[in-house]
Design a protein around this motif. Structure first.
Motif, PDB file in Angstrom:
ATOM      1  N   ILE A  30      21.401 -37.086  -3.721  1.00 50.92           N
ATOM      2  CA  ILE A  30      20.438 -36.498  -2.791  1.00 50.92           C
ATOM      3  C   ILE A  30      20.806 -35.027  -2.689  1.00 50.92           C
ATOM      4  CG2 ILE A  30      19.574 -36.422  -0.426  1.00 50.92           C
ATOM      5  CD1 ILE A  30      20.127 -39.404  -0.210  1.00 50.92           C
ATOM      6  N   ILE A  31      19.932 -34.171  -3.213  1.00 53.42           N
ATOM      7  CA  ILE A  31      20.191 -32.732  -3.286  1.00 53.42           C
ATOM      8  C   ILE A  31      19.212 -31.999  -2.378  1.00 53.42           C
ATOM      9  CG2 ILE A  31      20.169 -30.698  -4.786  1.00 53.42           C
ATOM     10  CD1 ILE A  31      22.490 -32.378  -5.454  1.00 53.42           C
ATOM     11  N   HIS A  32      19.718 -31.097  -1.557  1.00 54.45           N
ATOM     12  CA  HIS A  32      18.846 -30.336  -0.666  1.00 54.45           C
ATOM     13  C   HIS A  32      18.262 -29.107  -1.380  1.00 54.45           C
ATOM     14  CE1 HIS A  32      20.698 -32.760   2.474  1.00 54.45           C
ATOM     15  NE2 HIS A  32      19.731 -32.362   3.278  1.00 54.45           N
ATOM     16  N   THR A  33      17.010 -28.830  -1.073  1.00 56.51           N
ATOM     17  CA  THR A  33      16.385 -27.608  -1.579  1.00 56.51           C
ATOM     18  C   THR A  33      17.018 -26.414  -0.865  1.00 56.51           C
ATOM     19  OG1 THR A  33      14.644 -27.676   0.103  1.00 56.51           O
ATOM     20  CG2 THR A  33      14.203 -28.809  -1.972  1.00 56.51           C
ATOM     21  N   MET A  44      15.523 -36.947  -3.382  1.00 59.37           N
ATOM     22  CA  MET A  44      16.165 -38.148  -3.933  1.00 59.37           C
ATOM     23  C   MET A  44      16.009 -38.173  -5.459  1.00 59.37           C
ATOM     24  SD  MET A  44      15.113 -41.033  -1.089  1.00 59.37           S
ATOM     25  CE  MET A  44      13.328 -40.796  -1.266  1.00 59.37           C
ATOM     26  N   ILE A  45      17.129 -37.982  -6.164  1.00 62.46           N
ATOM     27  CA  ILE A  45      17.144 -37.882  -7.626  1.00 62.46           C
ATOM     28  C   ILE A  45      17.545 -39.217  -8.248  1.00 62.46           C
ATOM     29  CG2 ILE A  45      18.149 -36.689  -9.603  1.00 62.46           C
ATOM     30  CD1 ILE A  45      16.479 -34.875  -7.819  1.00 62.46           C
ATOM     31  N   ARG A  46      16.767 -39.677  -9.230  1.00 57.79           N
ATOM     32  CA  ARG A  46      17.068 -40.940  -9.906  1.00 57.79           C
ATOM     33  C   ARG A  46      18.036 -40.744 -11.069  1.00 57.79           C
ATOM     34  NH1 ARG A  46      11.843 -40.726 -10.040  1.00 57.79           N
ATOM     35  NH2 ARG A  46      11.762 -40.730 -12.323  1.00 57.79           N
ATOM     36  N   TYR A 240      11.283 -37.155  -0.633  1.00 57.48           N
ATOM     37  CA  TYR A 240      12.247 -36.615   0.318  1.00 57.48           C
ATOM     38  C   TYR A 240      12.840 -37.747   1.157  1.00 57.48           C
ATOM     39  CZ  TYR A 240       9.778 -32.327  -0.918  1.00 57.48           C
ATOM     40  OH  TYR A 240       9.201 -31.291  -1.613  1.00 57.48           O
ATOM     41  N   CYS A 241      14.128 -37.729   1.313  1.00 54.85           N
ATOM     42  CA  CYS A 241      14.834 -38.785   2.028  1.00 54.85           C
ATOM     43  C   CYS A 241      14.388 -38.847   3.495  1.00 54.85           C
ATOM     44  CB  CYS A 241      16.343 -38.539   1.940  1.00 54.85           C
ATOM     45  SG  CYS A 241      17.349 -39.839   2.670  1.00 54.85           S
ATOM     46  N   GLU A 242      13.923 -40.002   3.897  1.00 49.77           N
ATOM     47  CA  GLU A 242      13.509 -40.268   5.278  1.00 49.77           C
ATOM     48  C   GLU A 242      12.483 -39.254   5.780  1.00 49.77           C
ATOM     49  OE1 GLU A 242      16.975 -40.622   7.717  1.00 49.77           O
ATOM     50  OE2 GLU A 242      17.697 -42.409   6.678  1.00 49.77           O
ATOM     51  N   ASP A 243      11.573 -38.858   4.904  1.00 51.58           N
ATOM     52  CA  ASP A 243      10.528 -37.913   5.279  1.00 51.58           C
ATOM     53  C   ASP A 243       9.238 -38.301   4.549  1.00 51.58           C
ATOM     54  OD1 ASP A 243       8.929 -35.781   5.977  1.00 51.58           O
ATOM     55  OD2 ASP A 243      10.508 -34.271   5.714  1.00 51.58           O
ATOM     56  N   GLU A 244       8.612 -39.358   5.025  1.00 50.44           N
ATOM     57  CA  GLU A 244       7.427 -39.885   4.355  1.00 50.44           C
ATOM     58  C   GLU A 244       6.259 -38.906   4.414  1.00 50.44           C
ATOM     59  OE1 GLU A 244       6.430 -43.709   5.836  1.00 50.44           O
ATOM     60  OE2 GLU A 244       8.345 -44.637   5.266  1.00 50.44           O
ATOM     61  N   GLU A 245       6.151 -38.150   5.491  1.00 57.32           N
ATOM     62  CA  GLU A 245       5.019 -37.229   5.631  1.00 57.32           C
ATOM     63  C   GLU A 245       5.060 -36.151   4.564  1.00 57.32           C
ATOM     64  OE1 GLU A 245       2.995 -34.163   8.896  1.00 57.32           O
ATOM     65  OE2 GLU A 245       4.629 -35.497   9.509  1.00 57.32           O
ATOM     66  N   ARG A 246       6.209 -35.509   4.392  1.00 57.54           N
ATOM     67  CA  ARG A 246       6.320 -34.465   3.370  1.00 57.54           C
ATOM     68  C   ARG A 246       6.240 -35.057   1.974  1.00 57.54           C
ATOM     69  NH1 ARG A 246      10.395 -29.563   5.039  1.00 57.54           N
ATOM     70  NH2 ARG A 246       9.509 -29.121   7.090  1.00 57.54           N
ATOM     71  N   THR A 247       6.813 -36.227   1.784  1.00 52.22           N
ATOM     72  CA  THR A 247       6.733 -36.883   0.478  1.00 52.22           C
ATOM     73  C   THR A 247       5.277 -37.146   0.109  1.00 52.22           C
ATOM     74  OG1 THR A 247       8.916 -37.926   0.700  1.00 52.22           O
ATOM     75  CG2 THR A 247       7.357 -38.938  -0.846  1.00 52.22           C
TER      76      THR A 247
END
Length: 268
Positions: A30-33, A44-46, A240-247
């Protein structure tokens, strides 16, 4: 551990999981912008996304176990994943300055000579720090550099000209793509003609990745028409981790009008 299977199969790189008990769709990081466009977002990177970029880069530039990368990029930055994992998967080395010398280019130069560093991977500003510290007497200290990859910001052709002046054989690469598309998903090998211009070309997508310029109706635009840049392919993150709206806003599934199948896209 992963390996390339039979090379490229159609338009896809064949990846086999040999030893690790993980699935390609599992998260690797999980890398932050950077937050330059607002509040930092946790991407979230696979596994398969990162492996694809690493294998493609190492294969294209023939990175082998005798190579040595200079780990000058902060581990919290996504570009550091190449220094760490790109070198590990081919048995190569990484030279990392002590924390107190993390911003001391004079020490970097000595370490690069001592450990015969062959690969440099960073944002342009860090490489500029190196070149400002290199004197004619130091030129031999970086003569082992054979590959320089720069991304994440504007690349100054003048800095590259200085590098070329002290190392005529080095291969210089512009790498790019947002954090949401894993490490880098586009690159350009910088040639002499590029150095006489103000802007280095963005490049072409790496294997299994695609770029589209679309209008507001998600139709592809012809050359010369301004639109919105979208990325697609194996590099697109899970969101985005735990951010469904932005995702939901940035990551979409779109049936392109020029394609018979839906494509997972992320808007740049």
């Amino acid at each position: 551990a992963y390996e390339i299977g039979s090379g490229l199969v159609g338009s896809k790189m064949c990846i086999r999981d040999r030893y690790a008990n993980v699935k390609l769709e599992d998260l690797v990081a999980i890398i932050h912008t950077s937050g330059t466009t607002g509040r930092p977002k946790a991407v979230m990177i696979r596994q398969e996304s990162l492996v694809n970029a690493l294998l493609y880069t190492n294969k294209r530039f023939e990175v082998i176990k005798t190579d040595n990368a200079f780990g000058v990029t902060n581990p919290s930055h996504d570009m550091s994943m190449y220094d760490i994992f790109g070198m590990a998967i081919c048995g190569a080395a990484v030279t990392v300055p002590q924390e107190k010398f993390a911003k001391d280019p004079e020490v970097w130069i000595k370490l690069m000579r001592q450990h015969k560093v062959t690969i440099w991977n960073s944002v342009p500003a860090i490489q500029e720090m190196l070149m400002e510290a290199v004197t004619k007497e130091d030129a031999s200290y970086i003569e082992n550099l054979r590959l320089v990859m720069l991304g994440g910001d504007y690349i100054k052709p003048g800095v590259l000209l200085k590098l070329r002046a002290v190392n005529s054989d080095v291969k210089m690469i512009s790498v790019g793509g947002p954090t949401e598309t894993t490490l880098w998903n586009i690159m350009h090998e910088i040639v002499e003609d590029d150095l006489s211009k103000d802007v280095i070309p963005y490049g072409k997508p790496i294997a299994n990745n695609r770029y589209y310029i679309l209008n507001e109706n998600k139709r592809q635009l012809p050359v010369g028409v301004t639109g919105t840049l979208y990325c697609a392919g194996i590099g697109v993150a899970n969101g985005y981790c735990e951010d469904e709206e932005r995702t939901g806003d940035k990551f979409i599934i779109c049936l392109l009008y020029t394609s018979d199948a839906a494509d997972d896209l992320t808007r740049v």
